[in-house]
Enzyme design. Structure first.
Site, PDB file in Angstrom:
ATOM      1  N   VAL A 197     -31.947  40.161  70.988  1.00 15.57           N
ATOM      2  CA  VAL A 197     -31.459  41.261  71.814  1.00 15.57           C
ATOM      3  C   VAL A 197     -32.397  42.441  71.589  1.00 15.57           C
ATOM      4  O   VAL A 197     -32.824  42.687  70.475  1.00 15.57           O
ATOM      5  CB  VAL A 197     -30.032  41.681  71.393  1.00 15.57           C
ATOM      6  CG1 VAL A 197     -29.509  42.777  72.312  1.00 15.57           C
ATOM      7  CG2 VAL A 197     -29.092  40.496  71.428  1.00 15.57           C
ATOM      8  N   GLY A 198     -32.701  43.124  72.661  1.00 18.99           N
ATOM      9  CA  GLY A 198     -33.542  44.312  72.510  1.00 18.99           C
ATOM     10  C   GLY A 198     -33.153  45.344  73.533  1.00 18.99           C
ATOM     11  O   GLY A 198     -32.189  45.160  74.266  1.00 18.99           O
ATOM     12  N   GLY A 199     -33.912  46.410  73.581  1.00 21.09           N
ATOM     13  CA  GLY A 199     -33.632  47.466  74.536  1.00 21.09           C
ATOM     14  C   GLY A 199     -33.673  46.968  75.964  1.00 21.09           C
ATOM     15  O   GLY A 199     -32.962  47.464  76.828  1.00 21.09           O
ATOM     16  N   GLY A 205     -32.688  43.987  77.053  1.00 19.60           N
ATOM     17  CA  GLY A 205     -31.637  43.029  77.388  1.00 19.60           C
ATOM     18  C   GLY A 205     -31.612  41.912  76.358  1.00 19.60           C
ATOM     19  O   GLY A 205     -31.900  42.149  75.187  1.00 19.60           O
ATOM     20  N   VAL A 223     -32.317  37.703  75.053  1.00 23.50           N
ATOM     21  CA  VAL A 223     -33.109  36.488  75.176  1.00 23.50           C
ATOM     22  C   VAL A 223     -32.207  35.297  74.859  1.00 23.50           C
ATOM     23  O   VAL A 223     -31.513  35.292  73.847  1.00 23.50           O
ATOM     24  CB  VAL A 223     -34.315  36.502  74.212  1.00 23.50           C
ATOM     25  CG1 VAL A 223     -35.150  35.249  74.414  1.00 23.50           C
ATOM     26  CG2 VAL A 223     -35.155  37.742  74.411  1.00 23.50           C
ATOM     27  N   LYS A 274     -35.712  35.466  78.993  1.00 21.66           N
ATOM     28  CA  LYS A 274     -35.488  36.883  78.709  1.00 21.66           C
ATOM     29  C   LYS A 274     -34.889  37.530  79.950  1.00 21.66           C
ATOM     30  O   LYS A 274     -35.509  37.576  80.999  1.00 21.66           O
ATOM     31  CB  LYS A 274     -36.825  37.534  78.342  1.00 21.66           C
ATOM     32  CG  LYS A 274     -36.743  39.003  78.064  1.00 21.66           C
ATOM     33  CD  LYS A 274     -37.970  39.449  77.289  1.00 21.66           C
ATOM     34  CE  LYS A 274     -38.589  40.693  77.900  1.00 21.66           C
ATOM     35  NZ  LYS A 274     -39.834  41.069  77.240  1.00 21.66           N
ATOM     36  N   ASP A 293     -47.100  47.327  70.605  1.00 23.01           N
ATOM     37  CA  ASP A 293     -45.874  47.117  69.822  1.00 23.01           C
ATOM     38  C   ASP A 293     -46.057  45.926  68.886  1.00 23.01           C
ATOM     39  O   ASP A 293     -45.252  45.002  68.873  1.00 23.01           O
ATOM     40  CB  ASP A 293     -44.684  46.923  70.767  1.00 23.01           C
ATOM     41  CG  ASP A 293     -43.351  47.200  70.084  1.00 23.01           C
ATOM     42  OD1 ASP A 293     -43.357  47.804  68.982  1.00 23.01           O
ATOM     43  OD2 ASP A 293     -42.309  46.804  70.621  1.00 23.01           O
TER      44      ASP A 293
END
Ligand SMILES: *[C@@H]1O[C@H](CO)[C@@H](O)[C@H](O)[C@H]1NC(C)=O
Ligand SMILES: *[C@@H]1O[C@H](CO)[C@@H](O)[C@H](O)[C@H]1NC(C)=O
Ligand SMILES: *[C@@H]1O[C@H](CO)[C@@H](O)[C@H](O)[C@H]1NC(C)=O
Ligand SMILES: *[C@@H]1O[C@H](CO)[C@@H](O)[C@H](O)[C@H]1NC(C)=O
Ligand SMILES: *[C@@H]1O[C@H](CO)[C@@H](O)[C@H](O)[C@H]1NC(C)=O
Ligand SMILES: *[C@@H]1O[C@H](CO)[C@@H](O)[C@H](O)[C@H]1NC(C)=O
Length: 856
Positions: free
Chosen positions: A530-532, A534, A536, A551, A649
């Site tokens: 989970v990330g900013g 949304g 996976v 994703k 990143d």
């Protein structure tokens, strides 16, 4: 407060584990409206058919109806497949315990029922305490504006008189075609969780009492964590959502999990405070480790609300890391007004792991509500930081007893798109014809709209390229729509309109149906990240023969749209053994989905120090090989493509490992094409990336070069050696940042003391020296002093040789022979063979034979 007794108290509390005692409702009615049978939903909750137990419904005046099709994004059939339809005002009478607060949850699935047109249903809902809950409400318009298939409205009704709760449905459209409908009604008793008065923001010493009022839940968020369903609540059947879609601006802070040793428990004797479940307190968002950075920004959440109501902002706090007061102290602002000065969670709770609930009331004349946290320096705390674990936002009825707001209007973007070029089926008239003519018509129209939104966002993003810190758009889901978006149907993909034809030709297009099938309709149990952006999911495609990572971008994030496009454009043209391959994408129903190769061994990070999994530690040689692979991928990005590509990143969660432990660099969402041959030698940009890995020069000057990636990679190297996160705020101040601490130790010659204990005695001294030296150079303050990625790669190759020599107990190795890095010449544009690792051999193996024939 209580400084002297603190240590004693701390010990005491830590030895007593008080479990969350779940609330057991005395009344619990779950009504599946229009159904003749009892049904069970995905959460295992039993819904009773309202045809059997009419709850005072008069005979006649209402009909039961079945939806003509089921949207695949509905969580379950019950209660959404059947509805009760009203052509005149009708009242349900629910017997309830008197003087008790109750949840009322209304479920709506706007679909064609028995030939009725979904957008003819405008209606009011009133409750017996004289409260208007909904007025001229259109579930259809609301669902469309929020891009959701179904709508849940949660109300909390105080002190119901007379032991009967009356709920009246009244069509507000007086024409014959007008009607009201409802799919499901929950009436469940609850404790008086609004008993404590809320501080009125901006009016010192004034409070707002809500004990007798009705409230509507607007948002309920698990800050720094993911979805927590009703089943996992404390008996109050509340649903908690990820907070990241509501974060305003670029200041996402950092999220973290509670250490499993920290027991989370509410203070005893206070069961009515409305505490969140432990899952919510177990995750948090804080601002980050750098005081300087934190002092310069507000960590802010933005909510769309109905104007001219008073709201209760309920903040849930639980300190998970620190243990002393005046360590983390912050101010809380609500709509630019100070709601709380010098908040100190530990001063409130007295101990780590003990939750605190704080309520603030504010009248909102506009349609936005901002909650912002900023470090306070009034008390000179140890860290300039702030923390939040959960957030609820409730609307209170006004003085006339009204709680209803207007239907959300379509966003300006949607209107702009409509004015430009309506899709077929977009216009009201043709949509109507579709609906009457066939079951799926309404859905097709909704798809058109969702698509138009997407398209409009793209258009807008293009115009404002560069101003990426733009806030959230007006169509974020309000509370209670479930985690799925929009209605379904089939639609043609329009991707070619905003992706280059090259990207389209290189990359496979998936239909939403294929994706839903492959991920069991985005089953939460398949979430692998989970990330900013949304979530996976793990998925299977091509009849289950190919495992993939899916994703799914959060459709509410504009940033997501931009990054989605960047990622397809970049990845479709870049093929390399050490970059994660994009298989294809799906852009349909407003969804933005990317499909990648599945990386069986997950992220590098989880093999370094993620406690609680069973991964055995990686050997030093394995770690070196992984670093070399990742360096090779980055080197290719920097030099192998036509343009320099800066990853932006680089971190251990963006280095993935396939089933053969081959390292692959992933996540190009933030990538920027770097300087080209022209005189320009940096890319000026809004600061992005992850705290702990950020190039200080990039931060200072907002100038991005390939050396920013080198810096981040230096942090990765130390992370691999020391097996600790780039940031660990629970450590002493000088140790929080790995980059600073490792450099400090390296310069003192004390690196051995902080390396992974598992590696003690297993690294050859020369290898260690070479590796540490390389990492140190990567972390040079000025980009110009840092090595290029190719040099880093070369040095790591050499370190591996030294290690192999050490492990085989001999083999003198001569430094200085320069070995060409052969896989840097790949071309952009089509996954040509040349851009694959050309020799098909692991080049460290080749290298090893060249330099150290004795080695193998
Ligand atoms: C209800 O809303 C619709 C659409 O916004 C509007 O046309 C209609 O006049 C409203 N009806 C009432 C009774 O307010
Ligand atoms: C929710 O509860 C279920 C079953 O009780 C459990 O398997 C699951 O892990 C829980 N989810 C979370 C997020 O705690
Ligand atoms: C809120 O109240 C103001 C002043 O009474 C009024 O002008 C405005 O139209 C109201 N807004 C809404 C959305 O009702
Ligand atoms: C809060 O302040 C910001 C910046 O000064 C401004 O743009 C915004 O409109 C203000 N919001 C409210 C609700 O007053
Ligand atoms: C944080 O928000 C408050 C209230 O809106 C504002 O006064 C302050 O300037 C903001 N601080 C920063 C650094 O943006
Ligand atoms: C909400 O409605 C009740 C009447 O049911 C009223 O007594 C109360 O004052 C209202 N709340 C507010 C904040 O106006």
């Amino acid at each position: 407060m209580k400084i002297k007794t603190h240590a004693v108290y701390y010990l005491l509390v830590f030895n007593i584990v008080i479990a969350f005692a779940d609330y057991v409702p005395t009344d619990s009615i779950l009504l599946d409206c229009g159904s003749t049978t009892d049904t069970v939903d995905v959460d295992g909750r039993k819904w009773i058919g309202d045809s059997n137990t009419a709850f005072g419904l008069p005979a006649g005046g209402s009909v039961t109806a079945t939806a003509e099709f089921q949207d695949p994004s509905l969580p379950s059939q019950s209660p959404y497949m059947t509805a009760r339809v009203f052509h005149s005002p009708i009242t349900y009478n629910f017997p309830v315990s008197p003087k008790t607060r109750h949840w009322l949850r209304l479920h709506f699935y706007p679909a064609p029922y028995a030939g009725l047109v979904p957008d003819d249903a405008y209606f009011d809902v009133e409750s017996s305490n004289g409260h208007t809950l909904l007025r001229n409400f259109s579930a259809y318009v609301t669902a469309q504006a929020l891009t959701q298939a179904f709508i849940v409205r949660e109300f909390s009704l105080g002190l119901i008189k007379g032991g009967v709760l009356e709920i009246t449905f009244r069509p507000s459209d007086k024409r014959e075609s007008g009607y009201a409908f409802v799919n499901g009604i929950e009436v469940v008793s609850m404790p008086e969780i609004y008993g404590a008065p809320a501080a009125l923001v901006g009016f010192a010493d004034q409070t707002v009492e809500v004990a007798g009022s009705a409230l509507q839940t607007m948002y309920r968020l698990n800050v720094g964590g993911g979805y927590v369903g009703a089943r996992n609540d404390t008996g109050l059947s509340r649903t908690w959502y990820d907070d990241s879609p509501y974060i305003f601006g670029a200041g996402f802070g950092v999220t973290y999990l509670a250490d499993p040793k920290v027991k989370i428990r509410p203070p005893s004797g206070n069961s009515d405070a409305g505490y969140a479940p432990a899952d919510v307190y177990g995750t948090a968002r804080s601002m980050g480790p750098d005081s300087r950075v934190n002092m310069n920004y507000n960590m802010t959440w933005l909510f769309q609300v109905d104007a001219n109501f008073t709201y209760i902002v309920r903040l849930h706090f639980c300190e998970l890391q620190l243990s002393k007061i005046n360590q983390r102290v912050f101010d809380i602002y609500i709509n630019n007004q100070t709601a709380q000065e010098s908040a100190d969670v530990l001063a409130w709770s007295d101990a780590r792991g003990v939750p605190v609930v704080k309520d603030y009331a504010t009248y909102v004349p506009g349609d936005q509500l901002l909650v912002a946290l900023h470090p306070s320096d009034a008390t000179r705390p140890e860290y300039y930081d702030a923390i939040l674990n959960g957030l609820e936002l409730f609307k209170i009825n006004d003085t006339s007893g009204n709680l209803a707001g207007p239907n959300p209007s379509p966003s300006p973007m949607l209107l702009a798109a409509e004015a430009r070029e309506p899709e077929p089926g977009f216009r009201k008239s043709s949509r109507r014809a579709h609906v009457i003519g066939g079951a799926a018509g309404g859905a097709a129209a909704a798809v058109g709209i969702a698509f138009a939104i997407c398209f409009a966002v793209y258009q807008r993003k293009r115009r404002v390229l560069g101003s990426e810190s733009a806030g959230t758009s007006g169509w974020l889901p309000l509370y209670g729509g479930g985690n799925s978006t929009t209605t379904t149907g089939t639609s043609k993909s329009n991707a070619s309109s905003h992706l280059s034809s090259l990207a389209v030709s290189l990359c496979r297009h998936f239909s939403i149906a294929e994706i839903k099938q492959g991920t069991r309709n985005f089953d939460e149990s398949l979430v692998i990240g989970v990330g900013g952006f949304g979530k996976v999911y793990r998925g299977d495609i091509d009849g289950g023969t190919t495992r993939v990572a899916v994703k799914r971008s959060n459709p509410s994030s504009e940033q997501g749209v931009n990054e989605f496009q960047t990622e397809i454009e970049m990845l479709s043209k870049l093929r390399h053994r050490h970059l994660v391959s994009l298989i294809g994408y799906c852009e349909e129903n407003g969804e933005m989905i990317l499909v990648y190769d599945y990386m069986a061994h997950g992220t590098l990070r989880e093999h370094l120090y993620n406690k609680g999994n069973n991964n055995p530690p990686l050997s030093w040689k394995q770690r070196l090989e992984i670093c070399i692979g990742a360096a090779r991928g980055l080197h290719y990005l920097h030099t192998g493509a036509k343009y320099t590509i800066i990853h932006r990143d680089v971190k251990t969660t963006n280095i993935l490992l396939d089933e053969k432990w081959v390292a692959k660099v992933s996540d190009f969402g933030l990538s920027k094409t770097g300087p080209t041959l022209n005189n320009q030698n940096h890319v000026s940009t809004v600061v992005k990336g992850s705290f702990g890995y950020l190039d200080p020069e990039y931060f200072r000057r907002q100038q991005l070069t390939d050396k920013s990636d080198v810096y981040s990679f230096g942090v990765v190297l130390f992370e691999v050696l020391c097996a600790r996160p780039a940031l660990n705020p629970s450590l002493a101040k000088e140790q929080v940042s790995l980059a600073d601490w490792a450099l400090h130790c390296q310069r003192k010659g004390a690196l051995e003391e902080i390396m992974d204990p598992f590696l003690k005695g297993k690294i050859g001294p020369e290898c260690m020296r070479k590796f540490a030296e390389t990492a140190e150079k990567c972390l040079s303050d000025h980009g110009i002093e840092r090595p290029a990625m190719g040099d880093v790669l070369w040095n790591l190759e050499f370190a591996l040789q030294l290690q192999e020599g050490f492990e085989s107990g001999g083999g003198k190795i001569v430094e200085g022979t320069n070995v060409a890095v052969d896989d840097a010449n790949g071309s952009v544009g089509g996954g040509s063979e040349a851009s694959e690792e050309s020799d098909g051999l692991n080049s460290s193996a080749v290298f090893s034979q060249l330099i150290n024939p004795k080695g193998r």
